[in-house]
Design a protein around this motif. Structure first.
Motif, mmCIF file in Angstrom:
data_model
loop_
_atom_site.group_PDB
_atom_site.id
_atom_site.type_symbol
_atom_site.label_atom_id
_atom_site.label_comp_id
_atom_site.label_asym_id
_atom_site.label_seq_id
_atom_site.Cartn_x
_atom_site.Cartn_y
_atom_site.Cartn_z
ATOM 1 N N MET A 121 -59.335 114.984 4.659
ATOM 2 C CA MET A 121 -58.197 115.862 4.938
ATOM 3 C C MET A 121 -58.304 117.223 4.240
ATOM 4 N N THR A 122 -59.044 117.302 3.167
ATOM 5 C CA THR A 122 -59.154 118.559 2.428
ATOM 6 C C THR A 122 -60.576 119.096 2.483
ATOM 7 N N ASP A 123 -61.524 118.377 1.910
ATOM 8 C CA ASP A 123 -62.885 118.879 1.755
ATOM 9 C C ASP A 123 -63.611 119.051 3.090
ATOM 10 N N ILE A 124 -63.601 118.020 3.907
ATOM 11 C CA ILE A 124 -64.337 118.070 5.175
ATOM 12 C C ILE A 124 -63.657 119.035 6.143
ATOM 13 N N ARG A 125 -62.338 118.992 6.209
ATOM 14 C CA ARG A 125 -61.599 119.910 7.092
ATOM 15 C C ARG A 125 -61.828 121.364 6.679
ATOM 16 N N SER A 145 -55.004 109.863 -8.135
ATOM 17 C CA SER A 145 -53.847 110.436 -8.814
ATOM 18 C C SER A 145 -52.684 110.454 -7.818
ATOM 19 N N LEU A 146 -51.493 110.539 -8.314
ATOM 20 C CA LEU A 146 -50.310 110.523 -7.446
ATOM 21 C C LEU A 146 -50.333 111.631 -6.408
ATOM 22 N N ARG A 152 -54.427 110.422 1.280
ATOM 23 C CA ARG A 152 -55.134 109.173 1.590
ATOM 24 C C ARG A 152 -54.427 108.400 2.706
ATOM 25 N N LEU A 153 -53.107 108.457 2.740
ATOM 26 C CA LEU A 153 -52.377 107.794 3.825
ATOM 27 C C LEU A 153 -52.730 108.427 5.170
ATOM 28 N N ARG A 154 -52.719 109.746 5.235
ATOM 29 C CA ARG A 154 -53.095 110.453 6.466
ATOM 30 C C ARG A 154 -54.561 110.182 6.813
ATOM 31 N N LEU A 159 -59.351 108.128 9.854
ATOM 32 C CA LEU A 159 -60.529 107.254 9.850
ATOM 33 C C LEU A 159 -60.465 106.226 10.973
ATOM 34 N N LYS A 160 -59.271 105.722 11.243
ATOM 35 C CA LYS A 160 -59.100 104.759 12.345
ATOM 36 C C LYS A 160 -59.483 105.415 13.672
#
Length: 175
Positions: A121-125, A145-146, A152-154, A159-160
């Motif tokens: 969601m951050t690095d690859i995008r 971390s919080l 991670r949820l997104r 990934l699905k």
């Protein structure tokens, strides 16, 4: 959402699996690397002997390593100064601000750089948006971390969709 925007060019077990030889084979002269859970565990700022050897090997070969992190200057500087690594903080990934700043500041050509990170969601995008190659690595520790948990949820949903269209991401020991 185009799922291809989150598809890494490569997937490796860990950043330390990127050898000088494999990077050179792909014309890579600079590695932009995320900090937390990619270069170091988010909860262990001292790094590992393996990480220190990897940095030493790349530095000796003339391959530049630049941390590109969304963290504050204080956090990034404290984590990397003992390793003499260049860095860009407040990178605002998934946007290209930090990557573009690093390209300009360190005089790196887009065709000779790769962005390595543990998050789609951050690095690859951000790498896709900046027009540079990307390498996804497995997170160094299994808990985040919080502030990373919402991503991670997104990421699980993305990934699905990637699995449905392209099959599972296969992590290798190198590129």
């Amino acid at each position: 959402m185009r799922i291809e925007n989150y598809l890494p060019d490569f997937a490796v077990e860990a950043v330390y699996d990127l050898t000088v030889e494999s990077l050179r084979k792909h014309g890579i002269e600079a590695v932009f690397v995320d900090l937390d859970n990619t270069l170091i565990a988010w909860n262990n700022p001292d790094g590992t002997p393996e990480m220190k050897q990897w940095l030493h090997d790349l530095r000796d070969a003339g391959i530049r390593v630049v941390v590109v992190s969304n963290n504050t200057q204080k956090r990034v500087q404290r984590a990397v100064e003992k390793f003499q690594i260049d860095y860009v903080y407040w990178a605002f990934k998934p946007f290209t601000l930090g990557i573009n700043r690093a390209l300009k500041q360190f005089g790196v050509d887009k065709s000779q750089v790769v962005m390595v990170g543990d998050q789609l969601m951050t690095d690859i995008r951000a790498a896709h948006r900046a027009g540079i190659r990307s390498i996804l690595v497995k997170p160094l520790v299994s808990h985040d971390s919080l502030k990373t948990m919402p991503n991670r949820l997104r990421e699980r949903r993305v990934l699905k969709k990637i699995r449905e269209k392209y099959g599972p991401i296969n992590y290798t020991k190198g590129i």
